[in-house]
Enzyme design. Structure first.
Site, PDB file in Angstrom:
ATOM      1  N   ASP A  57      -5.565   0.373  -4.347  1.00  0.00           N
ATOM      2  CA  ASP A  57      -4.110   0.329  -4.497  1.00  0.00           C
ATOM      3  C   ASP A  57      -3.599  -1.019  -5.012  1.00  0.00           C
ATOM      4  OD1 ASP A  57      -4.960  -0.809  -2.112  1.00  0.00           O
ATOM      5  OD2 ASP A  57      -3.470   0.205  -0.851  1.00  0.00           O
ATOM      6  N   HIS A  82      -7.018 -10.162   3.683  1.00  0.00           N
ATOM      7  CA  HIS A  82      -5.939 -10.888   4.380  1.00  0.00           C
ATOM      8  C   HIS A  82      -6.521 -11.980   5.276  1.00  0.00           C
ATOM      9  CE1 HIS A  82      -2.360  -8.649   3.226  1.00  0.00           C
ATOM     10  NE2 HIS A  82      -2.958  -7.499   3.497  1.00  0.00           N
ATOM     11  N   SER A  87       0.814  -1.219   0.000  1.00  0.00           N
ATOM     12  CA  SER A  87       0.000   0.000   0.000  1.00  0.00           C
ATOM     13  C   SER A  87       0.846   1.269   0.000  1.00  0.00           C
ATOM     14  CB  SER A  87      -0.926   0.015   1.218  1.00  0.00           C
ATOM     15  OG  SER A  87      -1.878  -1.011   1.096  1.00  0.00           O
TER      16      SER A  87
HETATM   17 MG    MG Z   1      -4.315   1.265   3.534  1.00  0.00          MG
HETATM   18 ZN    ZN Z   2      -2.649  -5.523   2.693  1.00  0.00          ZN
END
Ligand code: MG
Ligand code: ZN
Length: 384
Positions: free
Chosen positions: A320, A282, A106
């Site tokens: 992102d 995640h 990120s």
């Molecule tokens: Mg972030």
């Molecule tokens: Zn991540």
């Protein structure tokens, strides 16, 4: 077979059966997170696509950290076929790689958006040689525009940090917090109070912010009533909690930031991050992904409400990178049920969508690099 042996066999068999049963239950418990069973969802509105000029005066830039098409489609299904995001009619796809990795983090991706420069993973507002690069937020500020950052994570976390700080590592939270004092950012709302107060250098940045004229608040219910001036909203010691804990903090913070920034007649730049879509990916949790995607969609609704009335505001939504290698195995538009699956606990290299509404929105179509997003926003908002 004598009785004792028989009893031993029975005991062993029952034991194995119980163990197998527990294994099954555990696997089932994991699967529970993979299926969002449906919920009420939120009502969405369709906004007119008529604008005042060809170029925007204001830009509201949303980053749903970790989102790609599966996360977006999971939210669309969970909300029974409609999202505010659908008002963003111009769409493209974004390549996300960093200077040194096919799969970015990120920090490098945030720096690509904020500076138009690909850098190494972990870098905050610096190039591959660790040299600071001016961000779009800093440039907007120099041109007299108002600026703001909103995030559900700590405001010092990689994504918001890359718009305001210049540090060689995303883990330098205290140095990143100190960088906020080097700017004249008008509004920032997120977590991270402790990085401003519990510091190795002994500085109390909350006091320093107050001396610089900031109103510093920690309660979102107080924050939401602030309409002008400089505001530092630090709503958690570190990160804000999940939806059940933080409630509508993100849409409220987005609305508050817009209220304050729109006082500036020259215009504004605001970045809003839904940080925890990434954490849902995640964790391999469809529930977490859906909750946070619906949350950012409601925040986008707040931005659209302003933009539709203002007619000089460009709203952009992107991400992102993708997280979780997510896909969708089943869903139901009537109940909002959606069943996800994840192929990794990390990020992937697949492209992410970019969507836009407002003057200049047509620039965000086709396949582009994450750095192109910066270049297009900069040209539209700052004219160079
Ligand atoms: Mg972030
Ligand atoms: Zn991540």
């Amino acid at each position: 077979m004598n009785q004792k042996v028989l009893i031993l066999f029975i005991a062993l068999f029952t034991g194995f059966a119980a163990l197998a049963q527990n294994d099954y239950l555990d696997a089932d418990a994991e699967d529970v997170e993979k299926t969002y069973i449906g919920g009420e969802g939120h009502d969405v509105k369709t906004y007119p696509q008529t604008f005042k000029a060809k170029k925007p005066k204001n830009v509201i830039f949303f980053i749903a950290d970790g989102m790609s098409l599966p996360h977006l489609h999971a939210a669309l299904t969970a909300n029974k076929g409609n999202l505010f995001i659908e008002n963003l009619k111009y769409m493209g796809l974004v390549k996300t790689h960093s200077a040194d990795r096919y799969i970015t983090d990120s920090a490098a991706a945030g720096t690509a958006f904020s500076t138009g420069t690909k850098t190494y993973s972990g870098a905050i507002g610096v190039d591959v040689n660790k040299k600071p690069i001016k961000t779009i937020l800093e440039e907007a500020e120099e041109k007299g525009l108002a600026t703001g950052l909103v995030s559900t994570s700590s405001i010092t976390h990689a994504t918001p940090a890359s718009f305001i700080a210049h540090q060689e590592s995303r883990n330098m939270y205290e140095e990143i917090a100190a960088d906020f004092l080097k700017t004249d950012i008008d509004v920032f709302i997120g977590g991270g109070y402790k990085h401003f107060t519990e510091r190795k250098d002994g500085r109390n940045l909350v006091e320093e912010l107050k001396q610089k004229g900031y109103r510093v608040e920690q309660d979102i219910n107080t924050i939401k009533n602030v309409k002008e001036g400089k505001l530092a909203g630090l709503t958690a010691s570190e990160h804000n909690g999940r939806m059940d804990e933080r409630g509508n903090m993100l849409p409220v913070a987005t609305n508050t930031a817009i209220n304050i920034l729109s006082n500036n007649k020259k215009g504004f730049f605001l970045m809003v991050e839904g940080s925890q879509v990434d954490w849902g990916g995640h964790a391999g949790s469809t529930i977490y992904v859906v909750e946070d995607m619906l949350d950012i969609d409601r925040a986008i609704g707040k931005a659209l409400e302003f933009a539709a009335q203002n007619k000089e505001t460009l709203v952009i939504v992107t991400s992102d990178h993708e997280t979780g290698g997510m896909t969708i195995l089943d869903g139901n538009y009537e109940t909002g049920m959606v069943k996800g699956e994840f192929t990794t606990g990390g990020h992937t290299g697949i492209m992410v969508p970019v969507m836009a509404y407002g003057p200049g929105a047509e620039q965000f179509t086709g396949i582009m690099d994450n750095t192109d997003i910066h270049n297009r926003i900069r040209k539209l908002l700052l004219g160079n």
